[in-house]
Design a protein around this motif. Structure first.
Motif, short mmCIF file in Angstrom:
data_model
loop_
_atom_site.label_atom_id
_atom_site.label_comp_id
_atom_site.label_asym_id
_atom_site.label_seq_id
_atom_site.Cartn_x
_atom_site.Cartn_y
_atom_site.Cartn_z
N ASP A 1 75.53 22.07 36.09
CA ASP A 1 76.77 21.54 36.69
C ASP A 1 77.99 22.34 36.19
O ASP A 1 78.87 22.72 36.97
CB ASP A 1 76.98 20.07 36.31
N ASN B 1 81.54 28.71 38.70
CA ASN B 1 81.41 29.59 39.87
C ASN B 1 82.33 29.15 41.00
O ASN B 1 82.83 29.98 41.77
CB ASN B 1 79.96 29.58 40.37
N LEU B 2 82.52 27.85 41.12
CA LEU B 2 83.37 27.34 42.21
C LEU B 2 84.86 27.50 41.89
O LEU B 2 85.70 27.36 42.78
CB LEU B 2 83.07 25.85 42.45
N ASN B 3 85.16 27.73 40.64
CA ASN B 3 86.56 27.96 40.21
C ASN B 3 86.61 29.36 39.60
O ASN B 3 86.53 29.53 38.38
CB ASN B 3 86.98 26.91 39.19
N PRO B 4 86.72 30.38 40.45
CA PRO B 4 86.48 31.75 39.97
C PRO B 4 87.61 32.37 39.16
O PRO B 4 87.37 33.34 38.44
CB PRO B 4 86.26 32.54 41.27
N ALA B 5 88.83 31.85 39.29
CA ALA B 5 89.93 32.48 38.55
C ALA B 5 89.77 32.23 37.05
O ALA B 5 89.28 31.19 36.63
CB ALA B 5 91.27 31.93 39.03
N ARG B 6 90.17 33.20 36.27
CA ARG B 6 90.11 33.07 34.81
C ARG B 6 91.50 33.31 34.23
O ARG B 6 92.18 34.22 34.67
CB ARG B 6 89.11 34.08 34.22
N TYR C 1 89.76 29.60 33.41
CA TYR C 1 89.49 28.35 34.10
C TYR C 1 89.48 27.25 33.05
O TYR C 1 88.77 27.34 32.04
CB TYR C 1 88.14 28.43 34.83
N ASP D 1 87.54 17.59 35.38
CA ASP D 1 86.74 18.33 36.34
C ASP D 1 85.26 17.99 36.19
O ASP D 1 84.45 18.39 37.02
CB ASP D 1 86.93 19.84 36.16
N GLU E 1 78.06 25.34 34.85
CA GLU E 1 78.04 26.72 35.35
C GLU E 1 78.45 26.76 36.82
O GLU E 1 79.15 27.67 37.25
CB GLU E 1 76.64 27.31 35.17
N GLU E 2 78.02 25.76 37.57
CA GLU E 2 78.41 25.73 38.98
C GLU E 2 79.91 25.54 39.14
O GLU E 2 80.54 26.19 39.99
CB GLU E 2 77.64 24.63 39.72
N LEU E 3 80.47 24.67 38.32
CA LEU E 3 81.93 24.49 38.38
C LEU E 3 82.65 25.80 38.07
O LEU E 3 83.66 26.13 38.71
CB LEU E 3 82.37 23.42 37.37
#
Lengths: 548, 200
Positions: A482, A488-493, A495, A467, A484-486
């Protein structure tokens, strides 16, 4: 289908037999007197034709010839060389094998000590760079050193006679004409288990670190283009590849001037060949003959215990894989061992240079975890491998993984990368099926180089693409942003964020980036990462398009 | 032509001149002074990496911005240059202060960051709107679209502020994605007029 499987099995058996014979050869080499006198020399740092290349090339050819039957000559390479483990490995040989070396200070001293193993010299033409590539082939056949005109007196001063003279011979010839001539003259005498690509840097320089091994094994040398647009050289390269048995080794590296890595590996993979880089890989005629310590077995630092349950929390789990093989970058740099880190193992070193690979296993900290790579038993692209050959490719890789105590594998496929804007690292379901079916004990498989988008779970074993790609020059704050943004873009935990670290990044830098992230992030060993990802799938199952 | 029109003609022509110079409706032209000297937002803007946030652009390509106007719309083209050639172009078009314009995403390429596992979603809509922050000196473009990540699709809103620098020589693009903790600031210098512009 049965015929295919039978053919694959036969190929696999032939491959195993090949390894066995090589192992026997290694053991015999050690038994033949691996305790004789050894020499070490620091090579100069200039690799230009008009500078230090002639002397360095002569010394490397001397190494290839003089190391016949016994490892005698080892080179320390200058700082900045691609592989930076020459000095630590030398120290390891001294301490673990009790080797003693006599220092050599010049080419003349090297010939004083070792010319008795050489049968002649081959003269290459400074005005025709490719003549040196052919000279390496000729040197292997004639057990000769390669020299330029000005070095002839030195060679003759040590009693050597001219075996070939390429001065003026190839003037005005194209590379393909030169290689066709060399093919006609030498191919029938050359080793068909290896081919050496003397590529890499071009123009007025060459860095032929692998040439000693090629000469040692009487290999054919070339840098023929594998760019399909270069029709004549491409056809020639295809002819060479086609003349080798599947699973043979293409050593060295493609020419940075003529073609692309992706084109080179794609064409080799079309013939089921394994690429084993680079052109700068040093001292292999020496390392090839140093066996494992008596009783040594490769043991990985496993973090997952059989029968134990691993339940992920609502976190962002990060696992780091350092690619581009051991020894190119961070292994000898500060920080190793401070965080969990996975390292691609160049698996063929287990038989090409067993003690060298033992060095890495012996030096590993508990946080260093090894994985199998790259796509096969060597660097290959599975989408380019003929489907009938893929099972034997996977089987051979799996056998090496067993030897090396590896239970995670890594795939990379750029066979259509340069024509698809870099978003075609993905694999079809049928290819992923093949890997999991034939690697039953793996914990999981990693995929990609830059980010890829194939994800799946087989039972409880995940297939995870990268990823994130951490480039060696990426600003540290932006790299953290980058990640942290990933998240945020993949919100399920949980991740599961698999990160490829380019080899030139040292671990101190990687740790600084990861330390700057919040408490929601946790860096974990790769095997634990895979185990948890297989249990708590939060990624979408996705495959690349079916093979055409 | 009637006598009254003949009398009013100079006034009509004068009004049209003002209109097309943007004096009455600055939203219809970015050039203002650029019509004569080229110091407005319109034009081609060359990337200055040394003054910008470190980027991880697609295929190591370098951005170039081409701003032009036509039919009362502003068109912003983000070209991604590979060895000087356009490898990928991303176009935003909007009417300043107008409603959202919807276009269809055609490529998987998400050019903003090559190192992250993020793709665009071909076939899906991207909604773009824009407005002046300061007439002829700064405008804002807001784009909403879905992207694909390893966990599936998710919406991202990207706010881009394009601001003309002193004397019109530089352009600063401040890009803030709803998903990113910090903005990406890219600085450009003027590199000629846009061949795509309808107003020269």
């Amino acid at each position: 289908m049965n015929a295919r499987l039978t053919s694959c099995s036969r190929l696999h058996e032939i491959s195993r037999l090949f390894f066995l014979l090589l192992s026997v050869s290694l053991a015999a080499g050690a038994a033949r007197g691996g305790t004789g006198e050894k020499y070490v020399m620091l090579l100069g740092g200039n690799w230009e034709i008009a500078g230090g290349l002639p002397s360095n090339a002569m010394l490397i050819s001397l190494q290839g010839v003089a190391n016949a039957g016994e490892p005698r000559l080892y080179f320390r390479y200058p700082s900045g060389w691609d592989y930076n483990f020459c000095d630590p490995l030398l120290a390891y040989y001294r301490s673990s094998r009790g080797m003693r070396f006599t220092e050599l200070a010049s080419a003349a001293e090297a010939l004083d000590s070792l010319a008795r193993y050489v049968k002649g010299y081959v003269v290459w033409d400074r005005n025709v760079r490719t003549s040196l590539v052919v000279a390496f082939t000729a040197a292997g056949i004639h057990r000769a050193v390669v020299v330029t005109e000005d070095l002839i007196p030195l060679a003759e001063g040590h009693g050597l006679k001219m075996a070939e003279d390429f001065r003026g011979k190839f003037t005005g010839w194209s590379d393909v004409q030169i290689y066709e001539w060399a093919y006609g003259k030498y191919w029938h005498e050359c080793n068909k288990n290896f081919l050496v690509y003397m590529g890499g840097e071009s123009g007025n320089m060459m860095k032929p670190g692998i040439a000693d091994f090629g000469i040692h094994h009487r290999c054919f040398f070339t840098d023929a283009s594998t760019n399909p647009l270069d029709t004549l050289e491409y056809a020639f390269a295809g002819r060479l590849f086609g003349a080798l048995k599947p699973l043979s080794i293409v050593l060295g590296w493609h020419s940075y001037k003529k073609d692309l890595e992706a084109q080179h590996v794609t064409l080799a993979s079309h013939f089921g060949l394994r690429v084993e880089g680079l052109h700068t890989l040093p001292n292999m005629s020496f390392n090839h003959q140093i066996p494992l310590s008596p009783g040594f077995r490769f043991r990985n630092n496993h973090n997952v215990r059989e029968g134990k349950s691993y339940v992920p929390e609502k976190k962002v789990y990060v696992a780091c894989i350092q690619t581009d093989c051991l020894g190119l970058g961070a292994w000898t740099k500060p920080g190793r061992g401070e965080i969990p880190y996975a390292w691609e193992v160049t698996m063929n070193w287990s038989w090409l240079a067993p003690a060298m690979l033992q060095y890495f296993y012996d030096m590993a900290t508990p946080n260093d975890y090894f994985i199998g790579s790259l796509s096969g038993p060597g660097y290959m692209y599975p989408k380019a491998v003929p489907p009938a050959l893929l099972p034997s490719v996977v089987d051979t890789a799996y056998a090496l993984m067993k030897t090396l105590d590896l239970n995670i594998f890594e795939i990379m496929d750029h066979s259509s990368y340069w024509s698809s804007r870099g978003i075609d690292d993905d694999l079809s379901k049928e290819i992923v099926d093949t890997y999991f079916a034939r690697m039953p004990d793996v914990l999981g498989i990693a995929n990609g180089y830059r980010p890829a988008h194939t994800f799946a779970v087989y039972g409880d074993k995940p297939f995870m693409s990268y990823d994130y790609y951490l480039g060696e020059k990426r600003d540290e704050r932006e790299a953290a942003a980058d990640l942290e943004e990933l998240a945020n873009l993949n919100p399920a935990r949980p991740y599961f964020l698999l990160m490829h670290v380019r080899q030139w990044s040292d671990i101190k830098r990687v740790k600084r980036i990861l330390d700057s992230l919040g408490p929601a992030f946790e860096v974990v060993p790769l095997d634990l990462f895979m185990k948890m990802a297989g249990r708590a799938q939060t990624f979408m199952t996705r495959f690349g398009p079916p093979l055409k | 032509m009637s006598r009254s029109i003949r009398i009013l003609l100079p006034l009509i022509l004068f009004s049209c001149g003002l209109l097309f110079s943007g004096t009455f409706f600055p939203g219809l032209s970015l050039s203002g002074p650029a019509a004569s000297g080229g110091q407005g937002l319109e034009g081609i803007w060359k990337f200055l990496p040394g003054k910008s946030t470190d980027i991880a652009s697609w295929g190591y390509s370098l951005p170039q911005i081409d701003i032009s106007t036509a039919d009362g719309k502003v068109r912003v083209i983000h070209d991604w240059l590979d060895r000087g050639n356009v490898a990928f172009a991303d176009t935003f078009e909007f009417r300043p202060g107008g409603g959202e314009v919807t276009s269809v995403v055609r490529s998987e390429v998400w050019p903003d960051n090559w190192y992250m596992g993020v793709l665009s979603s071909p076939g899906e809509a991207r909604n773009v709107s824009g407005r002046w922050l300061e007439p002829e000196k700064a405008f804002r473009v807001v784009a909403r679209q879905n992207v694909r990540t390893s966990q599936g699709e998710t919406a991202v809103t990207t706010t881009r502020d394009y601001t003309l620098g002193p004397e019109g020589k530089t352009l600063t693009l401040t890009e803030q994605r709803s998903s990113r903790p910090s903005p990406v600031v890219l600085v450009f210098e003027r590199n000629g007029t846009s061949p795509r512009s309808d107003i020269k």
